[in-house]
Motif scaffolding. Sequence first.
Motif, PDB file in Angstrom:
ATOM      1  N   PRO A  95       0.826  -1.211   0.000  1.00 36.91           N
ATOM      2  CA  PRO A  95       0.000   0.000   0.000  1.00 36.91           C
ATOM      3  C   PRO A  95       0.856   1.256   0.000  1.00 36.91           C
ATOM      4  O   PRO A  95       1.982   1.270   0.507  1.00 36.91           O
ATOM      5  N   GLN A  96       0.300   2.298  -0.572  1.00 41.93           N
ATOM      6  CA  GLN A  96       0.980   3.587  -0.611  1.00 41.93           C
ATOM      7  C   GLN A  96       1.110   4.135   0.812  1.00 41.93           C
ATOM      8  O   GLN A  96       0.329   3.802   1.695  1.00 41.93           O
ATOM      9  N   TYR A  97       2.086   4.984   0.997  1.00 42.23           N
ATOM     10  CA  TYR A  97       2.354   5.633   2.281  1.00 42.23           C
ATOM     11  C   TYR A  97       2.563   4.604   3.392  1.00 42.23           C
ATOM     12  O   TYR A  97       2.178   4.808   4.538  1.00 42.23           O
ATOM     13  N   ALA A 102      -4.075   7.027   4.186  1.00 42.00           N
ATOM     14  CA  ALA A 102      -3.759   7.879   3.038  1.00 42.00           C
ATOM     15  C   ALA A 102      -4.337   9.277   3.206  1.00 42.00           C
ATOM     16  O   ALA A 102      -3.689  10.272   2.871  1.00 42.00           O
ATOM     17  N   TRP A 119     -10.331   0.743   2.008  1.00 44.04           N
ATOM     18  CA  TRP A 119      -9.286   0.679   0.991  1.00 44.04           C
ATOM     19  C   TRP A 119      -9.823   1.095  -0.370  1.00 44.04           C
ATOM     20  O   TRP A 119     -11.027   1.138  -0.597  1.00 44.04           O
ATOM     21  N   LYS A 125      -2.668   1.270  -7.688  1.00 42.11           N
ATOM     22  CA  LYS A 125      -2.008   1.433  -6.391  1.00 42.11           C
ATOM     23  C   LYS A 125      -3.031   1.305  -5.275  1.00 42.11           C
ATOM     24  O   LYS A 125      -4.147   1.811  -5.379  1.00 42.11           O
ATOM     25  N   TYR A 127      -4.471   2.033  -1.557  1.00 43.50           N
ATOM     26  CA  TYR A 127      -4.524   3.067  -0.524  1.00 43.50           C
ATOM     27  C   TYR A 127      -5.420   2.572   0.601  1.00 43.50           C
ATOM     28  O   TYR A 127      -6.506   2.044   0.340  1.00 43.50           O
ATOM     29  N   ASN A 129      -7.224   3.517   4.555  1.00 41.53           N
ATOM     30  CA  ASN A 129      -7.660   4.627   5.395  1.00 41.53           C
ATOM     31  C   ASN A 129      -8.081   4.138   6.775  1.00 41.53           C
ATOM     32  O   ASN A 129      -8.305   2.952   6.994  1.00 41.53           O
ATOM     33  N   TRP A 138     -12.070  10.716   1.960  1.00 43.78           N
ATOM     34  CA  TRP A 138     -11.088  10.367   0.931  1.00 43.78           C
ATOM     35  C   TRP A 138     -11.761  10.300  -0.438  1.00 43.78           C
ATOM     36  O   TRP A 138     -11.248  10.809  -1.425  1.00 43.78           O
ATOM     37  N   ILE A 146      -4.398  12.153  -3.365  1.00 40.02           N
ATOM     38  CA  ILE A 146      -3.213  11.435  -3.838  1.00 40.02           C
ATOM     39  C   ILE A 146      -2.102  12.422  -4.181  1.00 40.02           C
ATOM     40  O   ILE A 146      -0.943  12.215  -3.796  1.00 40.02           O
TER      41      ILE A 146
END
Length: 161
Positions: A95-97, A102, A119, A125, A127, A129, A138, A146
């Motif tokens: 996952p990002q970050y 996110a 998610w 990608k 993400y 939460n 989001w 993003i």
Amino acid sequence: MITRRSLLAGAALVGAAGAGYLIWGRAGFEELAAAPVYTEAGVAIRGTDPVAYFAQGAPVAGLPVHAFEWNGATWHFASAENRAAFADDPSRYAPQYGGFCAWAVAEKGKLYSTQPKNWAIVEGKLYLNYNDDIQEKWQADIPGFIARGDARWPEVLKGEG
């Protein structure tokens, strides 16, 4: 009225508070320390299989028997096949970050925990939460969050967010 959902939410908050993770207090959410990956007891993203989000289109619990070490964390997978896919290209599935919230990275420049059920996959990608309310925020401006999250992530990762 007590519902299954409220019991599960309460249990999750008690577990998170006991583990020293994101809790709600007088000042609001408490942020987590800077780290490359969101972990609990060294296990990434609450033990959820990151490949399953792509392959099954849903969060699936990983198993310790299918563990893989990457980026300072232990990742769990539902199958040996998913572990192998991740090992071949971790950046494709991670996952990002680092699996932190996110929205919080983008909006607050802070690191908050996440829940597997919150998610989204955007342009290939993943993400994650914090909860349903944050997931709704989001979704109101995914491209904007993003863009802001990508810009802020290097500083947030250093603890400078």
